[in-house]
Scaffold this motif. Structure first.
Motif, PDB file in Angstrom:
ATOM      1  N   THR A   5      53.961  22.173 -90.956  1.00 35.11           N
ATOM      2  CA  THR A   5      53.944  23.153 -92.028  1.00 35.11           C
ATOM      3  C   THR A   5      54.887  24.282 -91.668  1.00 35.11           C
ATOM      4  OG1 THR A   5      51.651  22.630 -92.493  1.00 35.11           O
ATOM      5  CG2 THR A   5      52.467  24.704 -93.355  1.00 35.11           C
ATOM      6  N   THR A   6      55.796  24.607 -92.576  1.00 31.61           N
ATOM      7  CA  THR A   6      56.710  25.718 -92.406  1.00 31.61           C
ATOM      8  C   THR A   6      56.664  26.533 -93.689  1.00 31.61           C
ATOM      9  OG1 THR A   6      58.134  24.331 -91.060  1.00 31.61           O
ATOM     10  CG2 THR A   6      59.073  26.388 -91.870  1.00 31.61           C
ATOM     11  N   GLY A   7      55.967  27.659 -93.663  1.00 29.93           N
ATOM     12  CA  GLY A   7      55.853  28.460 -94.878  1.00 29.93           C
ATOM     13  C   GLY A   7      55.185  27.661 -95.977  1.00 29.93           C
ATOM     14  N   ALA A   8      55.863  27.493 -97.100  1.00 28.07           N
ATOM     15  CA  ALA A   8      55.306  26.789 -98.246  1.00 28.07           C
ATOM     16  C   ALA A   8      55.668  25.305 -98.256  1.00 28.07           C
ATOM     17  CB  ALA A   8      55.792  27.452 -99.527  1.00 28.07           C
ATOM     18  N   THR A   9      56.212  24.790 -97.145  1.00 32.38           N
ATOM     19  CA  THR A   9      56.604  23.384 -97.076  1.00 32.38           C
ATOM     20  C   THR A   9      55.650  22.630 -96.148  1.00 32.38           C
ATOM     21  OG1 THR A   9      58.915  23.968 -97.400  1.00 32.38           O
ATOM     22  CG2 THR A   9      58.464  21.802 -96.475  1.00 32.38           C
TER      23      THR A   9
END
Length: 172
Positions: A5-9
């Motif tokens: 998970t990276t921010g909203a991704t």
């Protein structure tokens, strides 16, 4: 399964080996002891009121009667219009190669289309019930194209046709 998970991704990769009946939903597959080896890659991204998701799958279905490779994918974009109303649009596809395994009685163990492509656009309306619960209804008309393999079970006509899906749900 691995999830990043990276921010909203969100990205994930999954490998699963299990009885094929969970994926193909036939009694013939259950009785044959068929297995499924599935590799799934998925991703999703949120951007304000919109979200998008996509997945790719490669699966090998095995039984004493034969082996089929199945490939598929999907993409969906959705977003809230109001607090209660959301809209979505999506497309999915599946295709197979390999055997068209059958029981001694001639029953297909699983569906083996040469290709199947489906699209849909839908709306979900959600209403609060009490302080914590909501009830929702979804209606999604669409259109699909199918091409069955020679020797397959002929589930759909070899042409385009209208589809519709509907759902009711309750949640917290």
């Amino acid at each position: 399964a691995a999830v990043r998970t990276t921010g909203a991704t969100r990205l994930s990769a999954e490998y699963r080996r299990e009885p094929a009946v969970r994926r193909v939903f036939t009694l013939a597959a259950l009785e044959s002891g068929a297995t499924s080896d599935l590799l799934r890659l998925a991703g999703a991204r949120d951007a304000g009121r919109l979200s998008a998701s996509a997945s790719l799958e490669a699966e090998r279905l095995r039984a004493d009667e034969g082996t089929t490779d199945r490939f598929g994918g999907s993409v969906v974009v959705s977003g809230g219009v109001t607090r209660r109303l959301s809209l979505h649009a999506g497309a999915s596809a599946v295709g197979t190669r390999g055997d068209v395994p059958r029981t001694e009685a001639g029953t297909a163990l699983w569906w083996t289309p040469a290709r199947y492509v489906a699209t849909e656009a839908g709306a979900t309306y959600r209403v609060p019930v009490g302080e914590r619960w909501t009830v929702g209804a979804t209606l999604a008309p669409g259109y699909a194209w199918s091409r069955e393999r020679s020797g397959g079970d002929g589930r759909f006509p070899d042409r385009g046709f209208a589809t519709v899906s509907a759902a009711l749900d309750a949640g917290v």
